[in-house]
Design an enzyme around this catalytic site. Structure first.
Site, short mmCIF file in Angstrom:
data_model
loop_
_atom_site.label_atom_id
_atom_site.label_comp_id
_atom_site.label_asym_id
_atom_site.label_seq_id
_atom_site.Cartn_x
_atom_site.Cartn_y
_atom_site.Cartn_z
NE ARG A 38 5.11 7.76 -6.63
CZ ARG A 38 4.83 7.83 -7.91
NH1 ARG A 38 5.77 8.14 -8.77
NH2 ARG A 38 3.61 7.63 -8.35
CG HIS A 76 -22.71 -0.94 -3.81
ND1 HIS A 76 -23.21 -1.24 -5.05
CD2 HIS A 76 -23.21 -1.88 -2.97
CE1 HIS A 76 -23.98 -2.31 -4.97
NE2 HIS A 76 -23.99 -2.73 -3.71
CG HIS A 79 -18.43 -1.74 1.13
ND1 HIS A 79 -18.67 -0.44 0.73
CD2 HIS A 79 -17.15 -1.74 1.59
CE1 HIS A 79 -17.58 0.29 0.92
NE2 HIS A 79 -16.64 -0.47 1.45
CG ASN A 96 -9.85 -4.84 0.46
OD1 ASN A 96 -9.22 -4.28 -0.44
ND2 ASN A 96 -10.56 -4.17 1.35
NE ARG A 101 -4.21 -1.31 1.92
CZ ARG A 101 -5.35 -0.89 2.44
NH1 ARG A 101 -5.36 -0.01 3.42
NH2 ARG A 101 -6.50 -1.33 1.99
CB CYS A 109 -23.61 -2.43 -9.39
SG CYS A 109 -24.22 -0.96 -8.54
#
Ligand SMILES: [Zn+2]
Ligand SMILES: [Zn+2]
Ligand SMILES: [Zn+2]
Length: 343
Positions: free
Chosen positions: A23, A163, A165, A75, A20, A42
């Protein structure tokens, strides 16, 4: 692969995830929410997410195709990775291990619904059942000891997609916040022989002044020492330490309660950003007499600043008695599902 590193002073673990890494100029000072026309969550966009882990779907429909009601996928940018051993090791005085764990996304509706309160009770019940199914499954992996279910709503709460979640991160260590709750509740139990959460429920029901919602098997209240304005906790009235032991009727009532509480918070505070988290017992313990699972809902109305970071003290500008009275009185009509068309 990410590393888990332990702070040798207080014992807090940190995930250092190189995948992850950005810079310095990539870090945004104001978070943004992706609200464009395209939504990977969706129905019809199944190919845009990693392959599903589980989905509740129409009989005869195929995995990673249309026809699902709740869908759980890895994920795309996981904080922890599922493969490999922990390789626990030391580096001088420091302890570390590999960042083994799970990071999953629970997509709560095939339609582009934005709020928990806009899901039907039945649909939300299926979401809560999916949480339970994932915990039951991941618990079998002996490398892992804790499953944290959480939901981020709104950019200020860390969401990047609108959305509806939620997420599950499973770690090979018990997080420090849970350990603190477990240590504190164990001390209370040793001293008084009772569960501190059960005692809180009793007192809140008796005094009523911080109660937001009272259902036969469930209570929502603003805790006595609320850290944040309108902080609200939801607990089952019957003692239970592990969320995954919930039954079908418990899930139905939880869906009814959560939907009402979220609808009240959204009506009272004009759809604020918020987080909710489920605190439950670790995988490596059976039913515990001193711990009691609960959901904490934190509307993001204030910013955590220097004093809070420095002390662990919070300054809450709204007394929980006032917050609860306000939420109690907010009328929420049985909400019509708000579904936005996505082209
Ligand atoms: Zn969508
Ligand atoms: Zn209890
Ligand atoms: Zn908690």
């Amino acid at each position: 692969m990410p590393d888990l590193r332990k702070d040798p002073i207080v014992g807090r673990w940190v995930i250092v995830a190189k995948s992850r890494a950005k810079r310095p100029h990539d870090f945004q000072t104001t978070p943004s929410l992706h609200t464009g026309k395209f939504c990977p969550f969706c129905e019809g966009q199944e190919a845009q997410t990693p392959g599903e882990i589980i989905a509740y779907r129409r009989a005869g429909s195929l995995p990673n195709r249309e026809g699902w009601r709740v869908r759980v996928v890895p994920n795309k940018f996981p904080a922890l990775e599922i493969e490999g051993d922990l390789n626990k090791r030391g580096d001088g005085i420091y302890d570390m291990m590999r960042g083994v764990g799970a990071h999953e996304v629970i997509i709560e509706s095939p339609a582009h619904v934005l709020s928990t309160a806009d899901l039907s009770e039945h649909q939300l019940g299926e979401v809560f059942w999916a949480y339970r199914d994932r915990l039951v499954d991941l618990k079998k992996d002996h490398r892992l000891v804790y499953g944290m279910i959480f939901k981020n709503v709104g950019a200020a709460a860390g969401a990047s997609l609108e959305h509806t979640h939620s997420q599950l991160i499973v770690t090979p260590i018990v997080p420090i916040t849970v350990r603190e709750e477990m240590t504190g509740s164990l001390e209370f139990h040793r001293y008084r022989g009772r569960c501190v959460f059960c005692d809180m429920i009793q007192q809140e029901l008796a005094s009523e002044k911080r109660v937001v919602l009272d259902l036969p098997g469930l209570i929502a209240f603003c805790p006595f020492a609320s850290r944040f304005p309108f902080e609200t906790w939801i607990l089952p009235k019957n003692h239970s330490s592990h969320y995954e032991n919930i039954q079908k009727n418990g899930v139905e009532e939880l869906a009814r309660g959560m939907r009402q509480v979220i609808a009240k918070i959204e009506a009272a505070l004009d759809r604020p950003a918020y987080n909710y988290i489920i605190h439950t017992g670790p995988f490596d313990s059976q039913e515990l007499g001193h711990y009691h699972w609960h959901i904490e809902i934190i509307p993001r109305l204030t910013k955590t600043a220097g004093f809070e970071w420095g002390t662990g003290f919070y300054i809450n500008p709204v007394p929980p008695e006032d917050a609860a009275a306000f939420l109690r009185e907010v009328e929420v009509e049985s909400p019509k599902p708000q579904v936005l068309p996505i082209k």
